[in-house]
Design a protein around this motif. Structure first.
Motif, PDB file in Angstrom:
ATOM      1  N   LEU A 132     -65.093  21.891  28.199  1.00  0.00           N
ATOM      2  CA  LEU A 132     -63.744  22.154  28.692  1.00  0.00           C
ATOM      3  C   LEU A 132     -63.583  23.625  29.062  1.00  0.00           C
ATOM      4  N   ARG A 133     -62.987  23.873  30.217  1.00  0.00           N
ATOM      5  CA  ARG A 133     -62.761  25.226  30.700  1.00  0.00           C
ATOM      6  C   ARG A 133     -61.278  25.440  30.990  1.00  0.00           C
ATOM      7  N   PHE A 134     -60.892  26.704  31.096  1.00  0.00           N
ATOM      8  CA  PHE A 134     -59.501  27.048  31.375  1.00  0.00           C
ATOM      9  C   PHE A 134     -59.021  26.351  32.644  1.00  0.00           C
ATOM     10  N   GLY A 135     -59.867  26.280  33.649  1.00  0.00           N
ATOM     11  CA  GLY A 135     -59.504  25.639  34.910  1.00  0.00           C
ATOM     12  C   GLY A 135     -59.328  24.134  34.815  1.00  0.00           C
ATOM     13  N   ASP A 136     -59.750  23.524  33.710  1.00  0.00           N
ATOM     14  CA  ASP A 136     -59.519  22.093  33.494  1.00  0.00           C
ATOM     15  C   ASP A 136     -58.139  21.832  32.908  1.00  0.00           C
ATOM     16  N   VAL A 137     -57.476  22.894  32.472  1.00  0.00           N
ATOM     17  CA  VAL A 137     -56.179  22.765  31.804  1.00  0.00           C
ATOM     18  C   VAL A 137     -55.056  23.420  32.610  1.00  0.00           C
ATOM     19  N   CYS A 138     -55.319  24.595  33.138  1.00  0.00           N
ATOM     20  CA  CYS A 138     -54.287  25.378  33.820  1.00  0.00           C
ATOM     21  C   CYS A 138     -54.707  25.746  35.239  1.00  0.00           C
ATOM     22  N   ALA A 139     -53.723  25.856  36.114  1.00  0.00           N
ATOM     23  CA  ALA A 139     -53.958  26.379  37.457  1.00  0.00           C
ATOM     24  C   ALA A 139     -54.361  27.846  37.348  1.00  0.00           C
ATOM     25  N   PRO A 140     -55.132  28.376  38.305  1.00  0.00           N
ATOM     26  CA  PRO A 140     -55.612  29.760  38.221  1.00  0.00           C
ATOM     27  C   PRO A 140     -54.468  30.766  38.085  1.00  0.00           C
TER      28      PRO A 140
END
Length: 485
Positions: A132-140
């Motif tokens: 899981l990465r930040f981009g899988d949860v939040c827009a840039p």
């Protein structure tokens, strides 16, 4: 520990365990005479174990187990690590799962995979957190849309009515990530076929209560006025319910839930009011609970610095007060209630079993609630700053520079929070630190803490009395566990 040995302790097959069953304070002393502080409660329980007396047949082997999963964003990898140790041997006893925020996501994944071999499902769950990465949860954040959204949010504090935004961050990728993680059709099928219950907690945006959306299970009552909890039977839990339970106020926008129609409305993260839903698990039928929390209930071991705290330390303090303090109170209440039941039954002079079966506690609103001891397993970090220190260390090692591929958003987030300054600053980052290196360390911490509970309960995994005093040496504070489960 060998799987067979753990299985024996879970099922209560070791010699003498079944004879002990549960805890009852005994002796000629009046009720509550020992109930002054944690040490006094332990004396009540220890005296009872020595006598081998029985409180409840329902606290023995086979009683329904409720799995209670607390919230905490990216810290949820800790939960999956702890479950990888406990679930292979305990899964068959679990009949209720209730989660908040990240705990709701893990709970829905577990329920959707309940039909699979346990070890296989556990490994896939760990792999999800590692990938899981930040981009899988939040827009840039470092994009035109992210900057615009932040400026609009700041505009809410300015006298310009046309500039506003519902949140600082936008979880635009999260519905796709959740749909990839959880097969909701299979989830519903498993609930029906396995006769288990799943509950997720959310908080109405325009209300002052918690709502437990549950599929399966029949709560004792539709509302709990004492704790401000409403139970809503939901034919098909779906993506919107999980997103609502995870919508951290201010950071993420509120989520519109449309089903069931009577409960339709805007919701925020359930952790803002009920982060570790122990009581809902009991109301949905659990007789014992396994609580996996992402906040410690122990006092900090870190010496305080001399300098004046900054804004971020104050924010971390508020988070601990909102998430950790209610949890500590719930665990104390659970253990204190167990001891009070034991002491109260002492006064029946040998009529404890019959007296107990008819005991009910009155709540405001005329609700009668059964009074019975609740054995528990409690997994949480020992040190309140343990996860914050991990976040600080991982950020400093891997994300201090903006040129690492795919790491610019985490670099910026860490810079804004000054994440490598101290563990307290790392605490704030930890809730949004969706990174494989961070998840790997949290998985290991969860596994270590779960194994520690096993090692500290050599006779039986279940406990009735107060938690160990984590500020003291282990050997001096070993508390008796709850026999007969």
């Amino acid at each position: 520990m060998a799987p067979r040995a753990l299985r024996n302790r879970v099922a209560g097959d070791e010699p003498g365990l079944r004879a002990k069953c549960s805890v009852l304070a005994s002796g000629p002393h009046p009720p509550f005479v020992w109930l002054r502080g944690a040490a006094g409660l332990r004396r009540v329980v220890a005296r009872a174990i020595a006598k081998g007396e029985v409180v409840s047949e329902q606290s023995g082997a086979g009683a329904e187990v409720g799995l209670v999963l607390g919230g905490g964003g990216a810290r949820g990898a800790y939960t999956s690590g702890a479950l990888s140790v406990l679930l292979p041997e305990l899964k068959d006893q679990v009949r209720v799962i209730v989660g908040t925020s990240a705990g709701a996501l893990v709970a829905s994944y577990l329920m959707a995979n309940w039909h699979r071999p346990t070890q296989e499902a556990v490994e896939d769950g760990l792999r999800f957190w590692r990938d899981l990465r930040f981009g899988d949860v939040c827009a840039p954040m470092m994009a035109l849309g992210g900057a615009t959204r932040f400026m609009r949010y700041v505009g809410d504090f300015l006298p310009v009515s046309t500039i506003h935004a519902p949140s600082i961050l936008h979880p635009e990728p999260l519905p796709r990530t959740l749909a990839r993680l959880v097969d909701f059709d299979q989830l519903g099928e498993n609930i029906r076929e396995q006769r288990v219950a799943l509950g997720v907690v959310a908080a109405p945006a325009y209300g002052n209560r918690s709502v437990v959306f549950h599929q399966g299970g029949i709560p004792r009552h539709r509302e709990d006025p004492l704790r401000g909890i409403e139970y809503v039977a939901t034919p098909n839990l779906g993506v919107d319910h999980m997103l609502a339970s995870s919508a951290i106020p201010t950071l993420f926008p509120a989520v519109r839930v449309t089903t069931p129609e009577p409960a339709a409305g805007w919701y925020y993260d359930g952790g803002s009011r009920l982060n570790t839903p122990i009581k809902p698990a009991l109301w949905l039928g659990a007789k014992r609970v396994i609580v996996i929390a992402l906040n410690s209930v122990a006092p900090s071991r870190t010496p305080p610095p001399e300098r004046q705290p900054d804004f971020y330390v104050g924010a971390a303090h508020l988070l601990h007060a909102a998430l950790g303090d209610p949890l500590a109170q719930d665990i104390r209440t659970l253990a204190d209630t167990n001891a009070l039941i034991a002491a109260g039954l002492t006064a029946t002079n040998g009529r404890s079993r019959n007296h107990r079966s008819g005991t009910r506690k009155r709540q405001p609103g005329g609700l009668a609630e059964p009074v019975q001891p609740v054995p528990y397993i409690f997994i949480a970090p020992e040190d309140p700053l343990a996860i914050g220190e991990i976040a600080r260390r991982v950020y400093r090692k891997h994300y201090r520079r903006p040129w690492k591929a795919g790491a610019r958003d985490l670099w910026l987030l860490g810079k804004v929070l000054d994440a490598d300054a101290s563990a307290m600053h790392g605490e704030l980052l930890s809730y949004l630190f969706f990174a494989g290196e961070f998840a790997e360390e949290l998985i290991g911490l969860g596994q270590t803490d779960a194994q520690r509970w096993i090692d500290e309960h050599p006779g039986d995994l279940w406990q009735l009395d107060p938690l160990l005093d984590w500020t003291q040496p282990r050997a001096a504070t070993q508390a008796p566990s709850a026999p007969g489960s």
